[in-house]
Design an enzyme around this catalytic site. Structure first.
Site, PDB file in Angstrom:
ATOM      1  N   THR A 177      -1.730  -2.894   0.647  1.00  0.00           N
ATOM      2  CA  THR A 177      -1.233  -3.908  -0.282  1.00  0.00           C
ATOM      3  C   THR A 177      -1.680  -5.307   0.145  1.00  0.00           C
ATOM      4  OG1 THR A 177       0.712  -2.553  -0.747  1.00  0.00           O
ATOM      5  CG2 THR A 177       0.836  -4.878  -1.328  1.00  0.00           C
ATOM      6  N   THR A 178      -1.517  -5.597   1.433  1.00  0.00           N
ATOM      7  CA  THR A 178      -1.872  -6.915   1.963  1.00  0.00           C
ATOM      8  C   THR A 178      -3.367  -7.173   1.871  1.00  0.00           C
ATOM      9  OG1 THR A 178      -0.003  -6.693   3.470  1.00  0.00           O
ATOM     10  CG2 THR A 178      -1.579  -8.437   3.962  1.00  0.00           C
ATOM     11  N   TYR A 215       2.971   3.204 -11.478  1.00  0.00           N
ATOM     12  CA  TYR A 215       2.882   3.132 -12.937  1.00  0.00           C
ATOM     13  C   TYR A 215       3.228   4.459 -13.618  1.00  0.00           C
ATOM     14  CZ  TYR A 215       1.406   1.956 -17.650  1.00  0.00           C
ATOM     15  OH  TYR A 215       1.400   1.739 -18.998  1.00  0.00           O
ATOM     16  N   TYR A 254       3.164   6.577   2.090  1.00  0.00           N
ATOM     17  CA  TYR A 254       3.571   5.180   1.950  1.00  0.00           C
ATOM     18  C   TYR A 254       4.552   5.080   0.791  1.00  0.00           C
ATOM     19  CZ  TYR A 254       2.891   0.079   1.195  1.00  0.00           C
ATOM     20  OH  TYR A 254       3.063  -1.275   1.022  1.00  0.00           O
ATOM     21  N   ARG A 309       7.208  -1.771  -5.404  1.00  0.00           N
ATOM     22  CA  ARG A 309       5.922  -1.936  -6.088  1.00  0.00           C
ATOM     23  C   ARG A 309       5.559  -0.741  -6.971  1.00  0.00           C
ATOM     24  NH1 ARG A 309       2.325  -5.999  -4.410  1.00  0.00           N
ATOM     25  NH2 ARG A 309       3.093  -7.267  -2.686  1.00  0.00           N
ATOM     26  N   ILE A 354       3.926  -1.100  10.309  1.00  0.00           N
ATOM     27  CA  ILE A 354       2.690  -1.530   9.649  1.00  0.00           C
ATOM     28  C   ILE A 354       3.024  -2.894   9.071  1.00  0.00           C
ATOM     29  CG2 ILE A 354       1.013  -1.060   7.839  1.00  0.00           C
ATOM     30  CD1 ILE A 354       1.530   1.939   8.334  1.00  0.00           C
TER      31      ILE A 354
END
Length: 298
Positions: free
Chosen positions: A48-49, A111, A137, A142, A207
């Site tokens: 993500t980062t 989604y 994960y 999100r 993480i």
């Protein structure tokens, strides 16, 4: 104890980019060196980062290749390779395996809102198709879908599914995961805010976003906890909380990119639909002050 390869502080790397959006390979390589020099235990490109959601397939593989080449086997590379399409996740995992990564990070499909048995089918299909360790994960903030501890426990029975990055921030979930998945399943925090209590609940590491600008601080916190020096670990935990709050004041990775820019380790730019942090604003001012307070910035 969990697999020794997935313990400690793993940095969820930012991806340095220029104003034109092009990936800056030299800056990325310098960032890898700075992280390893600071003692981190592993690196995570294209999470993500790292803005993987805005990358083309070719860019994604390129970033993993640059990081893996720069690491040169010194620490594990846990490459983000997730997708909300099972076939695409398999393709990414295969490409990462060819590059020699240690494992892939596989996010809950976003989604689509799959049911729990759909999650099992998704992750088992990847694990069956690619002979490479997988760290799951779970980041429901999100992805919308929350992977339940019982689902993780089912998946943990697969020989290639060796751990999870839990970004729920829920310590009861962390305790359930340890209870249900046993001591050999790697339990990594995906929430810098709750790092110390997560370790105390049976976690194996983190993480981390915060370890981009402050890798040595996070490594020290982890080492102190492992050495049983809880008062000192607690002091460091509270010391990093102000930085954590600032880094998450805007959607990640806007603020952490700004912090890395201030440290000369990355460009400020993020890809649309995000926007760069205003360096003249209140948040940027707070970041600078905090980095100075932590002796990270002159």
């Amino acid at each position: 104890m969990a697999d020794k390869h997935f313990r400690g502080v793993f940095t969820a790397l930012v991806t340095p980019m220029g104003p034109d959006g092009r990936i800056n390979d030299q800056a990325l390589t310098r960032l890898v060196e700075a992280q390893i020099e600071a003692g981190v235990h592993g690196l995570v490109p294209c999470g993500t980062t790292g803005e993987a959601a805005t990358m083309s397939h070719a860019e994604h593989i390129h970033v993993v290749e640059v990081v893996t080449r720069a690491v040169a086997g010194r620490v594990p590379v846990l490459a983000g390779a997730g997708s909300n399409a099972t076939r695409e996740a398999i393709e990414l995992a295969r490409a990462c395996k060819e590059l020699g990564v240690s494992a892939t990070l596989q996010v809950v499909p976003y989604y689509n809102k799959p049911p729990q048995d759909g999650l099992i089918r998704h992750f088992e299909a990847i694990a069956d198709a690619v002979a490479l360790p997988i760290i799951l994960y779970n980041v429901p903030g999100r992805t919308v879908t929350n992977m339940l501890p019982a689902t993780v426990a089912h998946l943990a029975q697969h020989e290639n599914i060796v751990g999870i990055k839990d970004a729920t921030g829920d310590l009861h979930v962390a305790a359930q995961l340890r209870e249900l998945c046993g001591p050999d399943f790697a339990l990594m925090s995906g929430d810098d805010f709750t790092l110390l209590p997560f370790l105390a609940t049976g976690g194996d590491g983190v993480i981390s976003v915060v370890s981009n600008p402050a890798p040595a601080l996070l490594v020290s916190l982890y080492d102190l906890f492992c050495a049983g020096k809880l008062d000192e670990a607690r002091a460091l935990h509270f010391r990093q909380l102000r930085l954590t709050r600032l880094l998450f004041s805007d959607p990640n990775p806007i603020a952490v990119k700004a912090a890395m820019h201030m440290l000369g380790l990355s460009g400020l730019d993020v890809r649309s639909p995000l926007r760069p942090l205003n360096l003249e604003g209140e948040l940027a001012s707070g970041l600078r002050a905090c980095l100075r307070e932590l002796a990270l910035l002159d």
